[in-house]
Design an enzyme around this catalytic site. Structure first.
Site, PDB file in Angstrom:
ATOM      1  N   CYS A 260      -3.793  -1.001  -1.941  1.00  0.00           N
ATOM      2  CA  CYS A 260      -4.102   0.415  -2.168  1.00  0.00           C
ATOM      3  C   CYS A 260      -5.105   0.550  -3.323  1.00  0.00           C
ATOM      4  O   CYS A 260      -4.856   0.036  -4.421  1.00  0.00           O
ATOM      5  CB  CYS A 260      -2.808   1.141  -2.520  1.00  0.00           C
ATOM      6  SG  CYS A 260      -3.012   2.871  -2.879  1.00  0.00           S
ATOM      7  N   ASN A 261      -6.205   1.231  -3.069  1.00  0.00           N
ATOM      8  CA  ASN A 261      -7.217   1.411  -4.122  1.00  0.00           C
ATOM      9  C   ASN A 261      -6.669   2.221  -5.290  1.00  0.00           C
ATOM     10  O   ASN A 261      -6.944   1.915  -6.446  1.00  0.00           O
ATOM     11  CB  ASN A 261      -8.447   2.119  -3.562  1.00  0.00           C
ATOM     12  CG  ASN A 261      -9.272   1.240  -2.669  1.00  0.00           C
ATOM     13  OD1 ASN A 261     -10.316   0.754  -3.051  1.00  0.00           O
ATOM     14  ND2 ASN A 261      -8.796   1.004  -1.455  1.00  0.00           N
TER      15      ASN A 261
ATOM     16  N   HIS B 265      -8.551   3.819   3.791  1.00  0.00           N
ATOM     17  CA  HIS B 265      -8.776   4.509   5.065  1.00  0.00           C
ATOM     18  C   HIS B 265     -10.253   4.613   5.452  1.00  0.00           C
ATOM     19  O   HIS B 265     -10.572   4.828   6.615  1.00  0.00           O
ATOM     20  CB  HIS B 265      -8.210   5.922   5.000  1.00  0.00           C
ATOM     21  CG  HIS B 265      -6.715   5.986   4.998  1.00  0.00           C
ATOM     22  ND1 HIS B 265      -5.952   5.368   4.033  1.00  0.00           N
ATOM     23  CD2 HIS B 265      -5.850   6.586   5.855  1.00  0.00           C
ATOM     24  CE1 HIS B 265      -4.675   5.608   4.283  1.00  0.00           C
ATOM     25  NE2 HIS B 265      -4.582   6.342   5.382  1.00  0.00           N
TER      26      HIS B 265
ATOM     27  N   GLU C  61      -6.146   8.921   9.629  1.00  0.00           N
ATOM     28  CA  GLU C  61      -4.771   8.810  10.155  1.00  0.00           C
ATOM     29  C   GLU C  61      -4.636   9.469  11.525  1.00  0.00           C
ATOM     30  O   GLU C  61      -3.879   9.023  12.370  1.00  0.00           O
ATOM     31  CB  GLU C  61      -3.780   9.448   9.174  1.00  0.00           C
ATOM     32  CG  GLU C  61      -3.754   8.729   7.858  1.00  0.00           C
ATOM     33  CD  GLU C  61      -2.366   8.373   7.386  1.00  0.00           C
ATOM     34  OE1 GLU C  61      -1.395   8.858   7.946  1.00  0.00           O
ATOM     35  OE2 GLU C  61      -2.291   7.566   6.437  1.00  0.00           O
TER      36      GLU C  61
ATOM     37  N   ASP D 144       0.869  -1.174   0.000  1.00  0.00           N
ATOM     38  CA  ASP D 144       0.000   0.000   0.000  1.00  0.00           C
ATOM     39  C   ASP D 144       0.905   1.223   0.000  1.00  0.00           C
ATOM     40  O   ASP D 144       2.108   1.119   0.260  1.00  0.00           O
ATOM     41  CB  ASP D 144      -0.886  -0.010   1.259  1.00  0.00           C
ATOM     42  CG  ASP D 144      -1.755   1.239   1.347  1.00  0.00           C
ATOM     43  OD1 ASP D 144      -2.373   1.599   0.333  1.00  0.00           O
ATOM     44  OD2 ASP D 144      -1.809   1.868   2.419  1.00  0.00           O
ATOM     45  N   SER D 145       0.304   2.379  -0.232  1.00  0.00           N
ATOM     46  CA  SER D 145       1.080   3.619  -0.163  1.00  0.00           C
ATOM     47  C   SER D 145       1.572   3.881   1.261  1.00  0.00           C
ATOM     48  O   SER D 145       2.484   4.667   1.464  1.00  0.00           O
ATOM     49  CB  SER D 145       0.214   4.778  -0.633  1.00  0.00           C
ATOM     50  OG  SER D 145      -0.988   4.806   0.103  1.00  0.00           O
TER      51      SER D 145
ATOM     52  N   CYS E 105     -11.403   3.222  -0.660  1.00  0.00           N
ATOM     53  CA  CYS E 105     -10.101   3.715  -0.193  1.00  0.00           C
ATOM     54  C   CYS E 105      -9.781   2.979   1.101  1.00  0.00           C
ATOM     55  O   CYS E 105     -10.671   2.737   1.924  1.00  0.00           O
ATOM     56  CB  CYS E 105     -10.184   5.216   0.056  1.00  0.00           C
ATOM     57  SG  CYS E 105      -8.707   5.909   0.817  1.00  0.00           S
TER      58      CYS E 105
END
Ligand code: DGL
Length: 271
Positions: A76-77, A189, A155, A13-14, A187
């Site tokens: 990661c989307n 998150h 986050e 993922d990022s 996403c």
């Protein structure tokens, strides 16, 4: 490096968000070893161009291939929406992104064929969810919306109360009157904000989290290729990051659902 059924699953993922996908994978396949790479030096991907995200994705995949992984999961989307064709062309192992499983789950959940997808600007602009939903359900009507502020909120751990509710109300106002009965959290998150998003959208809207659907698809893919590990012996969990691990370890536990330890910094070489 050669792989067999005892090889680990690679996930990238990022940054931190993909730990929601890793969590679903570890719950669905507890016997499997995993190597997770968070590209924390280059996060966020969601506001970058498709070419740049694809270049980063290839580097992430190459680093994971050194662990002899048997399956690559792109958690990661944003990376899933732009880099999958290149990764599938470059790698000799199966590559699974989060878009197709998420779209399939949404197609199964909707009763009126009217689906919304929310994600980063990069994901929404790519049209990948829109295409995947159409492939599943040719007459589907799709509303697509970028909600970039949800990432920093998750986050920071601001996932309930006044501020995230106000942000969600502002973003989702335009979706509320459309008649959608299903909303894809497109996403990594956004699942952390699902309570707030659900309160704003109302109980008639089903939220779809692609993490669980992706874990299910990973299990099917490994099964189809006879690559499922049997038994719980020597399960390994590696965590790699491209910046110093402090923040990843601190915030990551929230995404993984339990404390995270032993993250190691690596350097990705960009020629
Ligand atoms: N992981 C990204 C995604 O799922 C969100 C964070 C970022 O922008 O890098 O699209």
């Amino acid at each position: 490096m050669r792989h067999d059924r005892h090889s680990p699953i690679g996930v990238f993922d990022s940054g931190i968000g993909g730990l929601t996908v890793l969590r679903a994978l570890q719950e669905r396949l507890p016997q499997e070893s995993t190597v997770y790479l968070g590209d924390t030096a280059r996060v966020p991907y969601g506001t970058k161009s498709g070419d740049v995200v694809t270049r980063y994705s290839v580097k992430n995949a190459e680093a994971l291939m050194e662990y002899g992984i048997k399956l690559l999961v792109v958690a990661c989307n944003t990376a899933s929406s732009v880099a999958i064709p290149t990764l599938r062309k470059t790698l000799s192992i199966p590559v699974l992104g989060v878009i197709e499983p998420g779209a399939r789950a949404a197609a199964q959940a909707t009763k009126n064929g009217h689906v919304a997808v929310i994600g980063t600007p990069g994901t929404i602009k790519s049209g990948a969810y829109q295409r995947a939903l159409q492939a599943e359900l040719p007459n589907v009507k799709v509303e697509a919306l970028a909600c970039p502020l949800f990432v920093p909120l998750a986050e920071e751990g601001w996932v309930e109360g006044e501020v995230p509710t106000a942000v969600a109300q502002r973003y989702l106002a335009g979706l509320k009157g459309t008649g959608v009965d299903t909303l894809v959290l497109g996403c990594t998150h956004y699942p952390l904000l699902s309570d707030v998003i659900s309160q704003v959208m109302g109980p008639q809207v089903t939220l779809v989290d692609s993490a669980k659907a992706t874990a299910q698809r990973a299990a099917e893919l490994l099964g189809e290729r006879d690559l499922l590990k049997t038994g719980l012996s020597s399960v390994e969990r590696h965590y790699l990051v491209t910046d110093v691990p402090d923040r990843f370890v601190e915030v990551g536990g929230r995404f993984l659902g339990r404390p995270l330890s032993g993250a190691r910094q690596i350097d990705l070489k960009f020629g």
